[in-house]
Structures are given as C-alpha cells and as structure tokens.
Design an enzyme around this catalytic site. Sequence first.
Site, PDB file in Angstrom:
ATOM      1  N   SER A 143      60.331   2.175  77.153  1.00 12.16           N
ATOM      2  CA  SER A 143      58.866   2.106  77.271  1.00 12.16           C
ATOM      3  C   SER A 143      58.510   0.991  78.234  1.00 12.16           C
ATOM      4  O   SER A 143      59.233  -0.014  78.313  1.00 12.16           O
ATOM      5  CB  SER A 143      58.229   1.812  75.913  1.00 12.16           C
ATOM      6  N   TYR A 157      58.097  -3.533  68.583  1.00  9.72           N
ATOM      7  CA  TYR A 157      58.420  -2.295  69.319  1.00  9.72           C
ATOM      8  C   TYR A 157      58.846  -2.626  70.755  1.00  9.72           C
ATOM      9  O   TYR A 157      59.864  -2.118  71.257  1.00  9.72           O
ATOM     10  CB  TYR A 157      57.190  -1.392  69.311  1.00  9.72           C
TER      11      TYR A 157
END
Length: 248
Positions: A143, A157
């Site tokens: 990501s 995350y």
Amino acid sequence: MERSIIVTGASRGIGRSIALKAAEKGYQVCVNYKGAADKAEAVVREIEAAGGTAIAVQADMAIEADILRMFETVDTKLAPLAALVNNAGIVDKAAPVADMSLARLNRMFSTNITGPFLCAREAVKRLSTARGGPGGGIVNISSVAARLGSPNEYVDYAASKAAIDAMTIGLSKEVANVGIRVNAVRPGVIYTEIHASGGEPDRVERVKSMVPMQRGGEVEEIADAALWLLSEEASYVTGALLDVSGGR
Ligand code: NAD
C-alpha cells in the site's frame, strides 16, 4: 504448459479481480478465502463459466496450519504452482497509536506480515529452480500507506505494509538467481469494501481530493499491474514497488 496461481483473500475486492484476470491469462486459480465460502465459490463458478479452472480453498492467513494445507491442496488438485499473490490484508478502525491494543497489533501483524511471509516461504520451496522447481513469480499487495504512514488512522497497517515492502526487496534479492521474481504493487485508495471494515465505507470519496488524478482507483487497475508483474513482459523486473495510486 499448465500452471497454477494462489491468490489469497480472493473472494472479493482486489483479490477477486486478480483471480479472474489470472484465469483469463491461463492460470489455474486457487481462490483462497477465510470465511466467505459462498463468494469464493461464486468466483470459481465465474472462472469455470469462462472455460477456466479454479478451486476455492479456505485458509486463514493468520494460521500456519491453514497455509500449509492450502499449498498442499494446490499441490494435489491443480497444475504445478507458478505464482503467488499475497493479497489478503486487513485494516482496523481508525485510531492513534496511543490507543492501539496488543490484540489489535497482533491481529494486524499476523495477518498482514506473518501470513504473507509464510506463503512466500511455501511458494519459494516449490518454485525455486535450486529445489527442482520451475521458477515463477510472487506479487505482494502492499500500500502507499507504507510511505505515507497513515497518522491518526492506521499506523499499524502502514507499518505492516512497510514490512511487506522490505520483504519484497530482500526476498527478491535472495531468490533472483533461482528463477523467482518478487515484486509489490502499492495501491492508493481503491473502491473496495476494506474501507467499511475500517469503519469508513466512503473513505475513497473523502480522500480522493488528495489524489493528483482526483479519483479513486478500480480493482481492475490493481489487478492489471499485478498480472503484468507476473508476466513475461516484466521478465527483468524484480524487487520493484509499483505505486498504482493516481499519483499519490
Ligand atoms: P477487501 O477487504 O475487499 O479484501 C481483502 C480480502 O482479504 C477479503 O476477501 C478478506 O476476507 C481477506 N482476508 C482478510 N483477512 C484474511 C485472513 N486472515 N485470511 C484469508 N483472507 C483474509 O479489501 P481490498 O481492498 O480488496 O484489499 C486487498 C489488498 O489490497 C489488501 O492487502 C489491502 O491492504 C490492499 N490495499 C487496498 C487498498 C484499498 O484502498 N482498497 C489500498 C492499498 C492496499
């Protein structure tokens, strides 16, 4: 030659799109899922209806025994493994680091880091030409959060994805001379249900003004990048972290 691919977390979202496109490219597909058997079976039926081959395999990426069983199932039911896409991943509710519990951190890191490591390990054992394998490719779905850090939302995350980036770089160098290419796709904000799991279903609408292209991405745009990295067209690409993020 027949070959297979494992796509983790493939019952919906980006993973589903990768599974469908992999089947179009001729891979036999292992559609991994954790709980949504019906949705995974629907992906299998969609692939079969188009003339492809696929199986749905339940396995929780946070459980090693499940991962081993998934690979063994592919060994016996599909063509030799050629590719792995570490796609399964989670976010938690937006929170500052000061409020993150140990349980949250353990769940985040076991799903987003340990699971992909174990899958990569099992894939390398099968693909490595030094171990009698045919060579192949691994794509990790990371990501852009890995470089943005996601303050006040998901630093856990973001850190898990930064670990995936480091694994991509390190493993790519480790296996570059045994026929395996390892790359990562780093999506920006993409229209999927992951944002609802993080407590903000309309997150893409809120964040898209920060994207230079002024829009969220579609799952197919991530899947195309992943399939390109696995393809012969990317035969000299390894250790790459490919941002697919509208410029963000
Ligand atoms: P999604 O929530 O629709 O899909 C994630 C899939 O992973 C789901 O099918 C889920 O069931 C599965 N999964 C979760 N935990 C699992 C486990 N323990 N074992 C097996 N499967 C598990 O979200 P998505 O957006 O399609 O996410 C796919 C990947 O893309 C994730 O790694 C995510 O971090 C990454 N990503 C998404 C975005 C985005 O904006 N959507 C941005 C950057 C990165």
